[in-house]
Write a protein that holds these residues in place. Structure first.
Motif, PDB file in Angstrom:
ATOM      1  N   ALA A   7      36.648 -74.937  54.847  1.00 41.06           N
ATOM      2  CA  ALA A   7      35.812 -74.635  53.085  1.00 41.06           C
ATOM      3  C   ALA A   7      34.735 -75.377  53.853  1.00 41.06           C
ATOM      4  CB  ALA A   7      36.071 -75.031  52.194  1.00 41.06           C
ATOM      5  N   GLY A   8      33.436 -74.296  53.486  1.00 40.22           N
ATOM      6  CA  GLY A   8      31.484 -74.668  52.598  1.00 40.22           C
ATOM      7  C   GLY A   8      30.892 -74.388  52.958  1.00 40.22           C
ATOM      8  N   ALA A   9      30.064 -74.055  53.902  1.00 36.65           N
ATOM      9  CA  ALA A   9      29.170 -73.166  53.499  1.00 36.65           C
ATOM     10  C   ALA A   9      28.637 -71.650  54.475  1.00 36.65           C
ATOM     11  CB  ALA A   9      27.663 -74.008  53.871  1.00 36.65           C
ATOM     12  N   CYS A  10      27.808 -71.657  54.449  1.00 43.98           N
ATOM     13  CA  CYS A  10      27.754 -69.853  55.213  1.00 43.98           C
ATOM     14  C   CYS A  10      26.307 -70.627  55.431  1.00 43.98           C
ATOM     15  CB  CYS A  10      27.673 -68.890  54.383  1.00 43.98           C
ATOM     16  SG  CYS A  10      29.727 -68.704  54.642  1.00 43.98           S
ATOM     17  N   PHE A  11      26.090 -69.956  57.000  1.00 41.46           N
ATOM     18  CA  PHE A  11      24.035 -70.283  57.043  1.00 41.46           C
ATOM     19  C   PHE A  11      24.155 -68.362  57.023  1.00 41.46           C
ATOM     20  CE2 PHE A  11      24.197 -74.221  57.777  1.00 41.46           C
ATOM     21  CZ  PHE A  11      23.598 -74.634  57.445  1.00 41.46           C
ATOM     22  N   ALA A  67      17.583 -74.712  62.878  1.00 39.16           N
ATOM     23  CA  ALA A  67      15.988 -73.722  62.959  1.00 39.16           C
ATOM     24  C   ALA A  67      15.997 -72.782  63.774  1.00 39.16           C
ATOM     25  CB  ALA A  67      15.271 -74.523  62.204  1.00 39.16           C
ATOM     26  N   PRO A  68      15.453 -71.705  62.969  1.00 37.36           N
ATOM     27  CA  PRO A  68      15.516 -71.679  62.562  1.00 37.36           C
ATOM     28  C   PRO A  68      16.900 -70.637  61.960  1.00 37.36           C
ATOM     29  CG  PRO A  68      14.649 -69.569  63.552  1.00 37.36           C
ATOM     30  CD  PRO A  68      14.956 -70.623  64.385  1.00 37.36           C
ATOM     31  N   LEU A  69      17.613 -70.878  60.815  1.00 33.92           N
ATOM     32  CA  LEU A  69      18.810 -70.201  60.455  1.00 33.92           C
ATOM     33  C   LEU A  69      18.584 -70.395  58.620  1.00 33.92           C
ATOM     34  CD1 LEU A  69      20.605 -72.690  58.672  1.00 33.92           C
ATOM     35  CD2 LEU A  69      20.785 -73.473  61.859  1.00 33.92           C
ATOM     36  N   ALA A  70      19.556 -69.406  57.867  1.00 34.89           N
ATOM     37  CA  ALA A  70      19.735 -69.440  56.478  1.00 34.89           C
ATOM     38  C   ALA A  70      21.546 -70.394  55.578  1.00 34.89           C
ATOM     39  CB  ALA A  70      19.685 -67.811  55.884  1.00 34.89           C
ATOM     40  N   VAL A  71      20.842 -70.343  54.841  1.00 37.72           N
ATOM     41  CA  VAL A  71      22.562 -71.017  54.453  1.00 37.72           C
ATOM     42  C   VAL A  71      22.268 -70.236  53.188  1.00 37.72           C
ATOM     43  CG1 VAL A  71      23.463 -72.885  53.136  1.00 37.72           C
ATOM     44  CG2 VAL A  71      22.597 -73.152  55.134  1.00 37.72           C
ATOM     45  N   VAL A  72      23.481 -69.778  52.637  1.00 38.85           N
ATOM     46  CA  VAL A  72      23.879 -68.712  51.969  1.00 38.85           C
ATOM     47  C   VAL A  72      24.850 -68.749  50.794  1.00 38.85           C
ATOM     48  CG1 VAL A  72      24.217 -66.272  51.192  1.00 38.85           C
ATOM     49  CG2 VAL A  72      23.653 -66.573  53.130  1.00 38.85           C
ATOM     50  N   ASN A  73      24.508 -69.625  49.580  1.00 37.22           N
ATOM     51  CA  ASN A  73      25.795 -69.928  48.887  1.00 37.22           C
ATOM     52  C   ASN A  73      25.789 -68.521  47.634  1.00 37.22           C
ATOM     53  OD1 ASN A  73      27.561 -71.349  46.804  1.00 37.22           O
ATOM     54  ND2 ASN A  73      25.785 -72.473  46.155  1.00 37.22           N
ATOM     55  N   ILE A 100      16.608 -72.438  56.096  1.00 36.22           N
ATOM     56  CA  ILE A 100      15.689 -73.223  57.291  1.00 36.22           C
ATOM     57  C   ILE A 100      14.635 -73.221  58.275  1.00 36.22           C
ATOM     58  CG2 ILE A 100      17.229 -75.215  58.532  1.00 36.22           C
ATOM     59  CD1 ILE A 100      17.912 -75.008  55.570  1.00 36.22           C
ATOM     60  N   ASN A 101      13.517 -74.326  57.670  1.00 33.82           N
ATOM     61  CA  ASN A 101      12.681 -73.510  58.700  1.00 33.82           C
ATOM     62  C   ASN A 101      12.424 -74.322  59.808  1.00 33.82           C
ATOM     63  OD1 ASN A 101      12.526 -70.772  58.420  1.00 33.82           O
ATOM     64  ND2 ASN A 101      11.131 -72.032  56.584  1.00 33.82           N
ATOM     65  N   GLY A 102      12.820 -75.671  59.711  1.00 36.97           N
ATOM     66  CA  GLY A 102      12.713 -76.566  60.767  1.00 36.97           C
ATOM     67  C   GLY A 102      13.900 -77.912  60.477  1.00 36.97           C
ATOM     68  N   GLY A 103      14.626 -78.657  61.681  1.00 33.98           N
ATOM     69  CA  GLY A 103      15.647 -79.320  61.557  1.00 33.98           C
ATOM     70  C   GLY A 103      16.899 -79.459  62.658  1.00 33.98           C
ATOM     71  N   GLN A 104      17.329 -79.819  62.344  1.00 33.24           N
ATOM     72  CA  GLN A 104      19.072 -79.741  62.690  1.00 33.24           C
ATOM     73  C   GLN A 104      19.991 -80.153  61.771  1.00 33.24           C
ATOM     74  OE1 GLN A 104      20.301 -81.421  66.619  1.00 33.24           O
ATOM     75  NE2 GLN A 104      21.488 -79.714  67.005  1.00 33.24           N
ATOM     76  N   LEU A 105      20.545 -79.518  61.520  1.00 39.45           N
ATOM     77  CA  LEU A 105      22.068 -79.670  60.652  1.00 39.45           C
ATOM     78  C   LEU A 105      22.900 -80.698  61.169  1.00 39.45           C
ATOM     79  CD1 LEU A 105      21.532 -76.752  57.900  1.00 39.45           C
ATOM     80  CD2 LEU A 105      20.838 -78.805  57.451  1.00 39.45           C
ATOM     81  N   ASN A 106      24.042 -81.224  60.545  1.00 40.98           N
ATOM     82  CA  ASN A 106      24.824 -82.021  60.814  1.00 40.98           C
ATOM     83  C   ASN A 106      26.081 -81.374  59.995  1.00 40.98           C
ATOM     84  OD1 ASN A 106      24.155 -83.888  59.394  1.00 40.98           O
ATOM     85  ND2 ASN A 106      24.067 -85.298  60.926  1.00 40.98           N
ATOM     86  N   ALA A 107      26.187 -81.197  58.519  1.00 48.16           N
ATOM     87  CA  ALA A 107      26.867 -82.118  57.604  1.00 48.16           C
ATOM     88  C   ALA A 107      26.822 -80.312  56.563  1.00 48.16           C
ATOM     89  CB  ALA A 107      27.583 -83.087  57.667  1.00 48.16           C
TER      90      ALA A 107
END
Length: 116
Positions: A7-11, A67-73, A100-107
Motif C-alpha cells: 500500500a502507499g502512494a502513486c506518483f 524529480a520530475p514526477l507527480a504524486v497522485v492521491n 515534484i520538481n526537485g529532489g529525490q523521494l525515499n519513503a
C-alpha cells in the motif's frame, strides 16, 4: 523502476492542456490514470509505484525516484506524506496531485488524517 505490491502512494504526471492543435493528445490520453483508493507515483507518463494501505510507519521506496514526477492521491479522506532523501516531508491532501520538481523521494506514508 519502482514496482510494489504494497500500500502507499502513486506518483502521477498529469498533462497540461496542449495548445490548440488537432494532433495534441488530450490530458486523459497523455497521462495514466491512478485508480481509487491508491496513491500513485508517476514519472515519464508511467505509474512507477502505487500504495493503498494506511500505515503508522514510513514505507520505503526501493527505487528512490527523483524529480520530475507527480504524486497522485486519489483517496477521499486520507492525506499522504512523502519523504525526500534530504529529510524534508511534503503532505498531499485527499484528491490532489502534487508535482515534484526537485529532489529525490525515499519513503511514503498514508495517514487517516483528513488534513495536512
Amino acid at each position: 523502476m519502482l514496482a510494489m505490491a504494497v500500500a502507499g502512494a502513486c506518483f502521477g504526471v498529469t498533462a497540461s492542456p496542449a495548445a490548440a492543435s488537432p494532433a495534441a493528445a488530450s490530458p486523459a490520453q497523455a497521462a495514466p490514470s491512478c485508480p481509487y483508493p491508491y496513491v500513485c507515483f508517476i514519472k515519464n507518463d508511467r505509474i512507477i509505484g502505487k500504495f493503498k494501505d494506511v500505515t503508522s510507519d514510513w514505507q520505503p521506496l526501493p527505487s528512490k525516484p527523483s524529480a520530475p514526477l507527480a504524486v497522485v492521491n486519489t483517496r477521499h479522506d486520507d492525506v499522504v506524506r512523502v519523504r525526500f532523501t534530504s529529510g524534508s516531508v511534503s503532505c498531499i491532501p485527499p484528491k490532489t496531485t502534487n508535482h515534484i520538481n526537485g529532489g529525490q523521494l525515499n519513503a511514503v506514508r498514508i495517514s487517516s488524517s483528513t488534513r495536512c
